[in-house]
Design a protein around this motif. Structure first.
Motif, PDB file in Angstrom:
ATOM      1  N   UNK A   1       0.797  -1.295   0.027  1.00  0.00           N
ATOM      2  CA  UNK A   1       0.005  -0.097  -0.030  1.00  0.00           C
ATOM      3  C   UNK A   1       0.775   1.168   0.183  1.00  0.00           C
ATOM      4  N   UNK A   2       0.273   2.615  -0.596  1.00  0.00           N
ATOM      5  CA  UNK A   2       1.027   3.716  -0.412  1.00  0.00           C
ATOM      6  C   UNK A   2       0.591   4.109   0.679  1.00  0.00           C
ATOM      7  N   UNK A   3       1.342   4.878   1.667  1.00  0.00           N
ATOM      8  CA  UNK A   3       0.804   5.603   2.695  1.00  0.00           C
ATOM      9  C   UNK A   3       1.223   7.079   2.322  1.00  0.00           C
ATOM     10  N   UNK A   4       0.351   8.162   2.632  1.00  0.00           N
ATOM     11  CA  UNK A   4       0.576   9.443   2.479  1.00  0.00           C
ATOM     12  C   UNK A   4       0.530  10.256   4.143  1.00  0.00           C
ATOM     13  N   UNK A   5       1.527  11.011   4.203  1.00  0.00           N
ATOM     14  CA  UNK A   5       1.507  11.802   5.440  1.00  0.00           C
ATOM     15  C   UNK A   5       1.869  13.214   5.277  1.00  0.00           C
ATOM     16  N   UNK A   6       1.724  13.907   6.207  1.00  0.00           N
ATOM     17  CA  UNK A   6       2.093  15.364   6.191  1.00  0.00           C
ATOM     18  C   UNK A   6       3.193  15.513   7.560  1.00  0.00           C
ATOM     19  N   UNK A   7       4.270  15.673   7.250  1.00  0.00           N
ATOM     20  CA  UNK A   7       5.487  15.453   8.190  1.00  0.00           C
ATOM     21  C   UNK A   7       5.829  17.056   8.665  1.00  0.00           C
ATOM     22  N   UNK A   8       6.145  16.906   9.954  1.00  0.00           N
ATOM     23  CA  UNK A   8       6.259  18.247  10.601  1.00  0.00           C
ATOM     24  C   UNK A   8       7.819  18.490  10.343  1.00  0.00           C
ATOM     25  N   UNK A   9       8.059  19.547  10.109  1.00  0.00           N
ATOM     26  CA  UNK A   9       9.518  19.797   9.686  1.00  0.00           C
ATOM     27  C   UNK A   9      10.161  20.256  10.855  1.00  0.00           C
ATOM     28  N   UNK A  10       9.561  20.836  12.045  1.00  0.00           N
ATOM     29  CA  UNK A  10      10.223  21.445  13.256  1.00  0.00           C
ATOM     30  C   UNK A  10       9.252  20.848  14.359  1.00  0.00           C
ATOM     31  N   UNK A  11       9.975  21.161  15.576  1.00  0.00           N
ATOM     32  CA  UNK A  11       9.033  20.881  16.795  1.00  0.00           C
ATOM     33  C   UNK A  11       8.176  22.168  16.747  1.00  0.00           C
ATOM     34  N   UNK A  12       6.858  22.014  17.015  1.00  0.00           N
ATOM     35  CA  UNK A  12       5.976  23.126  16.577  1.00  0.00           C
ATOM     36  C   UNK A  12       4.560  22.983  17.368  1.00  0.00           C
ATOM     37  N   UNK A  13       4.025  23.968  17.805  1.00  0.00           N
ATOM     38  CA  UNK A  13       2.604  23.873  18.505  1.00  0.00           C
ATOM     39  C   UNK A  13       1.591  24.374  17.402  1.00  0.00           C
ATOM     40  N   UNK A  14       0.566  23.767  17.425  1.00  0.00           N
ATOM     41  CA  UNK A  14      -0.733  24.143  16.567  1.00  0.00           C
ATOM     42  C   UNK A  14      -1.984  24.123  17.037  1.00  0.00           C
ATOM     43  N   UNK A  15      -2.800  24.984  16.893  1.00  0.00           N
ATOM     44  CA  UNK A  15      -4.157  25.200  17.603  1.00  0.00           C
ATOM     45  C   UNK A  15      -5.324  24.868  16.518  1.00  0.00           C
TER      46      UNK A  15
END
Ligand code: AVI
Length: 327
Positions: free
Chosen positions: A256-270
């Motif tokens: 299977x293909x897996x698609x992800x969104x990878x964080x490039x940094x340590x970060x906080x999101x709301x």
């Protein structure tokens, strides 16, 4: 097949079966709280996401759409012969796609039942089909086919057989367990003697698959990252898209293909007033796209009591269209 139906006037009706289920907000908040953050792929398809998906289908690296189309252009006639007259054609995840038009033109179904979660897309597609095929009866259903779905018995037209058409290898976006449950639901809909016509992407070399899901123009990356833009817009999120990257790869062991969104940094999101932390390299899993050999898909369908009637593939063996009967 030429029948008097061609000259009659068709009727278009709309039904809404979107029950009260988890919303986009519920799914995003729950998915971002998991140890492996994840968001269901059905949320890719807002207006911009749907346009980006259309652009993906035209990419040189993304072979499935044009390959399935070529198979259908060549073989829709013999697939339709297996179905016969007075067929009710149910299509899941319908678009006004050329493949659908080909099926309708060759089959002349007594009733076409497109099932689609996005009502505006469904209405636009039905409007287009009603113009092209003025004789066609359409009962359009707004529903999430990822959830168990029961369709009513539609009356008023002759129906000898039901057929579910599921093109585009969308079945690959389910896990094999989810796909088995989905096929069991399809089996309930078509009943004994009913048919399934499914477009299924075949296993192939990793290089071909990696490129198909990580194209040189970056359209698939934009499609994936658009999910974060949608969260920002609709759920008051503050994702900075430049701080994430598209990651897609073929996992040969799992097929299977897996698609992800990878964080490039340590970060906080709301998102919607909640806080989520990301480590560098941590990902949000956004999609799987399972690939099946002909035998593997037959074995999967057999768990739902479908047996193979015919399979058509392209000369390069990239894609398969299966015709199966419910026993
Ligand atoms: C809709 N679905 C079958 C596509 C696929 O190939 O799994 C979605 C897609 N994702 C990235 N590119 C295409």
């Amino acid at each position: 097949m030429t029948t008097p139906r061609r000259s009659g006037a068709g009727v278009v009706r709309y039904y809404n079966f979107l029950g009260a289920g988890p919303s986009f907000r519920d799914d995003v908040l729950a998915g971002l709280a998991l140890p492996q953050k994840s968001i269901p792929p059905k949320y890719f398809y807002d207006e911009h996401g749907s346009k980006l998906f259309e652009a993906i289908c035209e990419l040189p690296e993304y072979y499935p759409t044009r390959t399935e189309m070529a198979i259908m252009e060549r073989h829709a006639g013999d697939i339709v012969r297996l179905l016969g007259p007075d067929t009710q054609l149910v299509e899941f995840g319908s678009g006004a796609s050329v493949k659908t038009r080909l099926m309708i033109d060759r089959l002349e179904p007594s009733l076409y039942v497109p099932v689609e979660i996005a009502e505006s897309a469904l209405r636009a597609a039905c409007g287009d089909l009603a113009r092209r095929f003025p004789w066609l009866n359409i009962n359009a259903v707004v529903a999430d086919f990822g959830r168990p779905l029961r369709l009513p018995e539609f009356m008023g037209v002759p129906i000898r057989r039901k057929c579910v058409y599921f093109p585009g290898s969308t079945i690959g976006n389910f896990t094999p367990q989810e796909a088995a449950a989905f096929l069991a639901g399809v089996r309930e809909i078509v009943g004994s003697g009913g048919m399934l016509v499914a477009g299924v992407d075949l296993k192939k070399a990793k290089g071909v698959l990696d490129a198909a899901y990580d194209d040189a123009q970056g359209i698939t990356a934009e499609f994936n990252l658009n999910l974060l833009a949608r969260i920002n817009r609709e759920l008051g999120g503050d994702f900075q898209l430049k701080r994430f990257r598209h990651k897609a790869f073929y996992d040969e062991a799992r097929g299977r293909i897996e698609m992800h969104l990878e964080s490039l940094y340590q970060q906080r999101v709301h998102v919607a007033g909640r806080r989520f932390e990301f480590r560098p390299g941590e990902t949000i899993h956004t999609e799987i796209s399972c690939k099946y050999t002909v035998e593997e898909f037959r074995a999967l369908a057999a768990t739902a009591r479908f047996h193979a009637e015919a399979v058509r593939t392209d000369p390069a063996n990239l894609f398969a269209v299966h015709a199966m009967m419910a026993v």
